[in-house]
Design a protein around this motif. Structure first.
Motif, short mmCIF file in Angstrom:
data_model
loop_
_atom_site.label_atom_id
_atom_site.label_comp_id
_atom_site.label_asym_id
_atom_site.label_seq_id
_atom_site.Cartn_x
_atom_site.Cartn_y
_atom_site.Cartn_z
N ILE A 20 0.86 -1.18 0.00
CA ILE A 20 0.00 0.00 0.00
C ILE A 20 0.89 1.23 0.00
CG2 ILE A 20 -1.58 1.40 1.39
CD1 ILE A 20 -3.01 -1.09 2.18
N LEU A 21 0.63 2.14 -0.92
CA LEU A 21 1.41 3.37 -1.06
C LEU A 21 0.47 4.55 -0.85
CD1 LEU A 21 4.06 4.09 -3.80
CD2 LEU A 21 2.48 5.85 -3.03
N VAL A 102 -2.51 2.25 -4.52
CA VAL A 102 -2.11 3.63 -4.24
C VAL A 102 -3.31 4.38 -3.67
CG1 VAL A 102 -1.28 5.79 -5.22
CG2 VAL A 102 -0.35 3.61 -6.03
N ILE A 103 -3.11 4.99 -2.51
CA ILE A 103 -4.13 5.81 -1.86
C ILE A 103 -3.68 7.26 -1.91
CG2 ILE A 103 -5.35 6.30 0.29
CD1 ILE A 103 -5.02 3.37 1.03
N ARG A 104 -4.53 8.12 -2.48
CA ARG A 104 -4.22 9.54 -2.56
C ARG A 104 -5.22 10.30 -1.68
NH1 ARG A 104 -3.97 13.23 -8.10
NH2 ARG A 104 -3.66 15.23 -7.04
N PRO A 105 -4.86 10.54 -0.42
CA PRO A 105 -5.83 11.14 0.51
C PRO A 105 -6.08 12.61 0.20
CG PRO A 105 -3.69 10.94 1.56
CD PRO A 105 -3.57 10.27 0.23
N GLN A 113 -7.83 6.44 9.59
CA GLN A 113 -8.94 5.51 9.45
C GLN A 113 -9.08 5.00 8.02
OE1 GLN A 113 -9.19 8.33 11.45
NE2 GLN A 113 -8.97 6.96 13.21
N THR A 114 -8.70 5.83 7.04
CA THR A 114 -8.77 5.40 5.65
C THR A 114 -7.71 4.36 5.32
OG1 THR A 114 -9.62 7.57 4.99
CG2 THR A 114 -8.70 6.19 3.25
N VAL A 115 -6.51 4.61 5.79
CA VAL A 115 -5.38 3.75 5.45
C VAL A 115 -5.24 2.57 6.40
CG1 VAL A 115 -2.87 3.67 5.17
CG2 VAL A 115 -4.16 5.67 4.39
N GLY A 116 -5.54 2.79 7.68
CA GLY A 116 -5.25 1.81 8.72
C GLY A 116 -5.74 0.40 8.48
N PRO A 117 -7.04 0.19 8.21
CA PRO A 117 -7.53 -1.18 8.07
C PRO A 117 -6.82 -1.97 6.98
CG PRO A 117 -9.36 0.34 8.34
CD PRO A 117 -8.13 1.19 8.16
N ALA A 122 -1.51 -5.38 4.77
CA ALA A 122 -0.53 -5.33 3.68
C ALA A 122 0.83 -5.81 4.16
CB ALA A 122 -0.42 -3.90 3.14
N ASP A 123 1.61 -6.35 3.23
CA ASP A 123 2.97 -6.79 3.57
C ASP A 123 3.90 -5.61 3.77
OD1 ASP A 123 2.38 -9.56 3.42
OD2 ASP A 123 2.52 -9.48 1.24
N VAL A 124 3.73 -4.57 2.96
CA VAL A 124 4.61 -3.40 3.01
C VAL A 124 3.75 -2.14 2.94
CG1 VAL A 124 6.51 -2.15 1.90
CG2 VAL A 124 6.47 -4.66 1.86
N LEU A 125 4.15 -1.13 3.71
CA LEU A 125 3.47 0.15 3.70
C LEU A 125 4.46 1.23 3.28
CD1 LEU A 125 0.94 1.86 4.40
CD2 LEU A 125 1.77 1.93 6.76
#
Length: 310
Positions: A20-21, A102-105, A113-117, A122-125
């Motif tokens: 997750i990026l 890819v998450i673009r907040p 809360q968006t990324v945490g769950p 994920a294996d890598v953050l």
């Protein structure tokens, strides 16, 4: 420079599956940043000085050991230099067999809360440092949320900070203070128990010459991430464990098909005939364990700790 063996890197690459990026400047179109060399020169030969060191600036070399987050003033990256070529990164991970999300907040998002769950699974953050110009506050919040709220204190985690700021050591020191007072810091790497954090610079960022190898191009980032995971968990026994679970994951659907619901009537009949029906539960668990053991035997996972590996 810390490195991992070729075997450890190959085993890590086979084990890793998800990344997750998080970057507020992630772009799917070509950003043009990759064309710059590591000295900050653009493809046209002109020098980009937005991240150059200023000999008159009050940006002193940090002392060894943990420092407070105010040890030096941050250098705010120019917006264009903070761009991330998400397509190149996603395609690079895909070619290596990993799925990268890819998450673009947005600035108004509750990013923890968006990324945490998803990040907990994920294996890598991978995290940008400057999220909406906050100098790491949101990134530290994500790290805090994932590490402290997951209930998985002993889980091995690799977190990569990918930034356009030149002072990688300053970022590492701030993360170390956030994680644990006993964290160890070596230049751009932080180790706090089973948590490993590495700080990389985006292309075109002029860092201290000692950390020049930490300036990583978008196309090179996937391989560097795998290398960092291999460094974090390298060892004979960890390699056996990683190879074991890679083999189990590769055979999960085959095992699931072998124990399909077509066998449910046979299981129920067996359970009815037993004097103690609950014994059937232990029996089926034993059969599944035997199947997993067979997978490990066929994969010869112990070879990861053979004489040549030693």
């Amino acid at each position: 420079m810390v490195t991992a063996t070729a075997d450890s890197t190959a085993i890590a690459a086979d084990f890793l599956q998800t990344v997750i990026l998080v970057d507020d400047q992630a772009r799917l179109e070509n950003t043009g940043i990759e064309a710059k060399d590591m000295s900050g020169a653009s493809a046209g030969g002109q020098t980009d000085s937005r991240h150059d060191f200023d000999p008159t600036a009050q940006d002193t070399e940090p002392e060894p050991g943990l420092l407070t987050p105010t040890v030096s003033d941050p250098v705010v990256p120019a917006e264009s230099d903070a761009d991330l070529d998400a397509k190149t990164v996603i395609d690079g991970f895909s070619r290596l067999g990993l799925v990268c999300s890819v998450i673009r907040p947005d600035v108004s998002d509750a990013v923890e809360q968006t990324v945490g769950p998803a990040a907990r699974r994920a294996d890598v953050l991978i995290l940008d440092w400057w999220l909406h110009g906050d100098d790491g506050d949101k990134t530290l919040g994500i790290i805090r949320h994932v590490i402290r709220n997951s209930g998985e204190r002993h889980r091995v985690r690799l977190i990569v900070v990918y930034t356009a700021e030149r002072n990688l050591n300053r970022i590492a020191q701030r993360i170390a203070v956030e994680l644990d007072a006993q964290s160890s810091v070596a230049e751009n790497r932080v180790v706090a128990g089973s948590v490993y954090v590495t700080v990389f610079a985006k292309p075109g960022t002029n860092v201290d010459s000692e950390l020049a190898a930490s300036v990583v191009g978008f196309a090179d980032l996937p391989a560097k991430v795998i290398d960092e995971f291999a460094i974090a968990v390298s060892g004979l026994l960890p390699n056996v464990v990683l190879r074991s679970f890679s083999s189990i994951r590769d055979n999960t659907h085959r095992i699931l098909n072998k124990f399909s619901n077509d066998l449910d009537p046979a299981y129920l009949g067996h359970r009815i005939l037993l004097p103690y029906p609950d014994d059937a539960q232990a029996h089926i668990a034993t059969l599944v364990a035997q199947e997993v053991s067979s997978v490990l035997d066929n994969a010869e996972v112990g070879n990861a700790a053979d004489h040549e590996a030693v």
